[in-house]
Design a protein around this motif. Structure first.
Motif, PDB file in Angstrom:
ATOM      1  N   CYS A 230       0.860  -1.178   0.000  1.00 30.33           N
ATOM      2  CA  CYS A 230       0.000   0.000   0.000  1.00 30.33           C
ATOM      3  C   CYS A 230       0.899   1.230   0.000  1.00 30.33           C
ATOM      4  O   CYS A 230       1.956   1.235   0.633  1.00 30.33           O
ATOM      5  N   LEU A 231       0.502   2.266  -0.721  1.00 38.54           N
ATOM      6  CA  LEU A 231       1.305   3.488  -0.813  1.00 38.54           C
ATOM      7  C   LEU A 231       0.795   4.506   0.201  1.00 38.54           C
ATOM      8  O   LEU A 231      -0.392   4.549   0.497  1.00 38.54           O
ATOM      9  N   ALA A 232       1.704   5.329   0.700  1.00 38.73           N
ATOM     10  CA  ALA A 232       1.316   6.382   1.646  1.00 38.73           C
ATOM     11  C   ALA A 232       2.124   7.628   1.333  1.00 38.73           C
ATOM     12  O   ALA A 232       3.079   7.576   0.558  1.00 38.73           O
ATOM     13  N   SER A 233       1.745   8.745   1.953  1.00 36.49           N
ATOM     14  CA  SER A 233       2.460   9.992   1.654  1.00 36.49           C
ATOM     15  C   SER A 233       3.808  10.062   2.359  1.00 36.49           C
ATOM     16  O   SER A 233       4.680  10.812   1.958  1.00 36.49           O
ATOM     17  N   CYS A 234       3.983   9.268   3.426  1.00 36.65           N
ATOM     18  CA  CYS A 234       5.264   9.190   4.155  1.00 36.65           C
ATOM     19  C   CYS A 234       5.112   8.063   5.164  1.00 36.65           C
ATOM     20  O   CYS A 234       4.030   7.482   5.274  1.00 36.65           O
ATOM     21  N   ALA A 235       6.155   7.778   5.906  1.00 38.38           N
ATOM     22  CA  ALA A 235       6.062   6.680   6.867  1.00 38.38           C
ATOM     23  C   ALA A 235       5.124   7.023   8.022  1.00 38.38           C
ATOM     24  O   ALA A 235       4.383   6.163   8.506  1.00 38.38           O
ATOM     25  N   ALA A 236       5.149   8.289   8.461  1.00 42.04           N
ATOM     26  CA  ALA A 236       4.260   8.677   9.568  1.00 42.04           C
ATOM     27  C   ALA A 236       2.800   8.427   9.161  1.00 42.04           C
ATOM     28  O   ALA A 236       2.005   7.895   9.943  1.00 42.04           O
ATOM     29  N   ALA A 237       2.452   8.779   7.919  1.00 44.33           N
ATOM     30  CA  ALA A 237       1.106   8.510   7.405  1.00 44.33           C
ATOM     31  C   ALA A 237       0.875   7.002   7.331  1.00 44.33           C
ATOM     32  O   ALA A 237      -0.222   6.510   7.639  1.00 44.33           O
ATOM     33  N   GLY A 238       1.895   6.265   6.942  1.00 44.98           N
ATOM     34  CA  GLY A 238       1.787   4.804   6.842  1.00 44.98           C
ATOM     35  C   GLY A 238       1.474   4.167   8.190  1.00 44.98           C
ATOM     36  O   GLY A 238       0.719   3.189   8.269  1.00 44.98           O
ATOM     37  N   ILE A 239       2.046   4.731   9.253  1.00 46.70           N
ATOM     38  CA  ILE A 239       1.767   4.215  10.601  1.00 46.70           C
ATOM     39  C   ILE A 239       0.299   4.470  10.946  1.00 46.70           C
ATOM     40  O   ILE A 239      -0.418   3.576  11.399  1.00 46.70           O
ATOM     41  N   ALA A 240      -0.171   5.712  10.700  1.00 44.69           N
ATOM     42  CA  ALA A 240      -1.576   6.048  11.005  1.00 44.69           C
ATOM     43  C   ALA A 240      -2.523   5.160  10.181  1.00 44.69           C
ATOM     44  O   ALA A 240      -3.515   4.638  10.708  1.00 44.69           O
ATOM     45  N   VAL A 241      -2.213   4.971   8.909  1.00 42.88           N
ATOM     46  CA  VAL A 241      -3.068   4.150   8.034  1.00 42.88           C
ATOM     47  C   VAL A 241      -3.075   2.687   8.505  1.00 42.88           C
ATOM     48  O   VAL A 241      -4.121   2.027   8.514  1.00 42.88           O
ATOM     49  N   SER A 242      -1.911   2.199   8.914  1.00 40.99           N
ATOM     50  CA  SER A 242      -1.828   0.807   9.384  1.00 40.99           C
ATOM     51  C   SER A 242      -2.667   0.608  10.641  1.00 40.99           C
ATOM     52  O   SER A 242      -3.374  -0.398  10.782  1.00 40.99           O
ATOM     53  N   VAL A 243      -2.571   1.579  11.560  1.00 39.29           N
ATOM     54  CA  VAL A 243      -3.369   1.483  12.781  1.00 39.29           C
ATOM     55  C   VAL A 243      -4.853   1.555  12.428  1.00 39.29           C
ATOM     56  O   VAL A 243      -5.668   0.749  12.904  1.00 39.29           O
ATOM     57  N   ALA A 244      -5.208   2.489  11.539  1.00 39.06           N
ATOM     58  CA  ALA A 244      -6.612   2.619  11.127  1.00 39.06           C
ATOM     59  C   ALA A 244      -7.118   1.301  10.541  1.00 39.06           C
ATOM     60  O   ALA A 244      -8.234   0.861  10.839  1.00 39.06           O
ATOM     61  N   ALA A 245      -6.278   0.643   9.740  1.00 36.44           N
ATOM     62  CA  ALA A 245      -6.679  -0.630   9.122  1.00 36.44           C
ATOM     63  C   ALA A 245      -6.977  -1.681  10.182  1.00 36.44           C
ATOM     64  O   ALA A 245      -7.925  -2.462  10.049  1.00 36.44           O
TER      65      ALA A 245
END
Ligand code: PLP
Length: 381
Positions: A66-81
């Protein structure tokens, strides 16, 4: 002249490494070309994401990406998932969490600040953080005792910022989490190995596209199929506010292909060459009270030049760092050890010809301080 100078910003010589606050990576000419051409054309964005994610998953042998705008966003998206699964109503309801499972467990020694507070990336989804153990010790019983009906995930941090001693290893965390069916998210933002944490059983692994991979500002999540699908569904919710543009998607993919085809040994050799070249340039100038040595990163194959400001150096390490930064061009260094009198020069984003420039600037600053007053060392920096 670079474009930043046209708006009166100082030229920066980056001896700090892959730092988000300095713009992370300078992309290769081929990546820059791909980005420029991608920015000038239209594309169906959903198809672009599908195509690039499928290719990245294939390249890195993961079930999904999955693509994200940066790693910090990737962490938030992963938690949201982990909070929503594939339920679009839950995705759209965040930060209101529908149903059970609202806690993310983090070992105390992993509660880091990477330029922002890691736990805020968790809390912004609506989840709460449950810290376990102490900063100098986390044991299996702490994790087992914390897992329960409210557990959404365990977040594991791999970083030089984190405490490395006396924490549970990723293998230990995965083994326990699997017993309870709890997903494990790994923040490996700045790490160089794109497969080891996934192979060790992490459910989702988050990387910065603009650190080791050397791409434009971007983030990448690798992981198991159902959770990756839940990550991608966040585009219809939270991730909309953290979107990545088409040119950065293509830039990330191009940089990733270059990264995977480059020989690790060659990269290491080049870094050592630059570090050694800087060392001999500095030595040649015979600076008073300054010693140098090459030291390797604790977890990654990165050699750095350490400059040690000894008792007879006219400036403390911290004062020297401040003057390097204030100089034009500005020389940025790695300063985690400055309190102990050590300044580190990271070769990853240094051009070989910049080594002599840095040595000249160092000589200029140290000699000026020497001439000024021996009392300079006591200045409160
Ligand atoms: C750099 C870093 C981040 C943030 O990465 P961005 O891509 O800049 O958002 C998160 N965690 C760790 C451990 C980092 O080193």
């Amino acid at each position: 002249m670079n474009p930043y100078q046209s708006i009166d910003l100082s030229n920066v010589i980056n001896a700090a490494g892959k730092m988000t606050y300095l713009g992370s990576s300078a992309v290769s000419p081929a990546v820059a070309e791909t980005m420029a051409r991608s920015a000038q054309s239209f594309v169906d964005m959903a198809s672009l994401k599908d195509a690039v994610c499928d290719r990245i998953a294939g390249l890195l042998q993961a079930e999904g990406a999955c693509l994200a705008s940066c790693a910090a966003a990737g962490i938030a998206v992963s938690v949201a998932a982990c909070l929503t699964g594939n339920d679009l109503d839950r995705v759209e309801s965040l930060p209101e969490i529908k149903g059970a499972g609202r806690e993310v467990i983090v070992q105390k020694g992993h509660v880091v600040h990477f330029g922002a507070n890691l736990t805020q990336m968790i809390r912004m989804t609506g989840a709460s953080v449950r810290e376990i153990g102490t900063v100098n010790g986390v044991r299996a019983h702490h994790l087992r005792g914390a897992i329960g009906g409210e557990t959404a995930a365990v977040l594991y941090v791999v970083s030089h910022h984190a405490v490395s001693n006396e924490m549970l290893s990723l293998r230990e965390v995965v083994e326990i989490a699997e017993e309870y069916g709890v997903p494990v998210i790994v923040d490996a933002a700045a790490e160089v190995d794109l497969s080891v944490y996934y192979r060790q059983g992490a459910s989702l692994v988050v990387y910065s596209g603009h650190k080791a991979i050397g791409g434009p500002t971007s983030g990448l999540i690798l992981g198991r199929k159902p959770l990756i699908e839940a990550c991608r569904l966040q585009d219809k919710g939270y991730a909309r506010a953290m979107k990545i543009g088409k040119e950065n998607i293509m830039g990330l993919y191009a940089a990733l292909q270059e990264y995977m085809s480059a020989g690790a040994g060659d990269a290491e050799r080049r870094l050592l060459d630059v570090a050694e070249r800087l060392q001999s340039e500095v030595r040649r100038r015979g600076l008073p009270g300054v010693d140098t040595r090459i030291a390797w990163d604790a977890t990654r194959p990165i050699p750095r030049l350490q400059l040690i400001a000894e008792a007879d150096c006219p400036l403390t390490a911290k004062a020297l760092v401040a003057r390097l930064e204030a100089h034009r061009p500005s020389v940025r260094t790695r300063n985690h050890l400055a309190d102990s009198g050590i300044i580190q020069f990271d070769p990853r984003e240094l051009k070989p010809e910049e080594t002599a420039v840095i040595a000249d600037i160092l000589a200029h600053i140290v000699q000026a301080a020497s001439a000024a007053a021996p009392a300079e060392r006591s200045e409160p920096q």
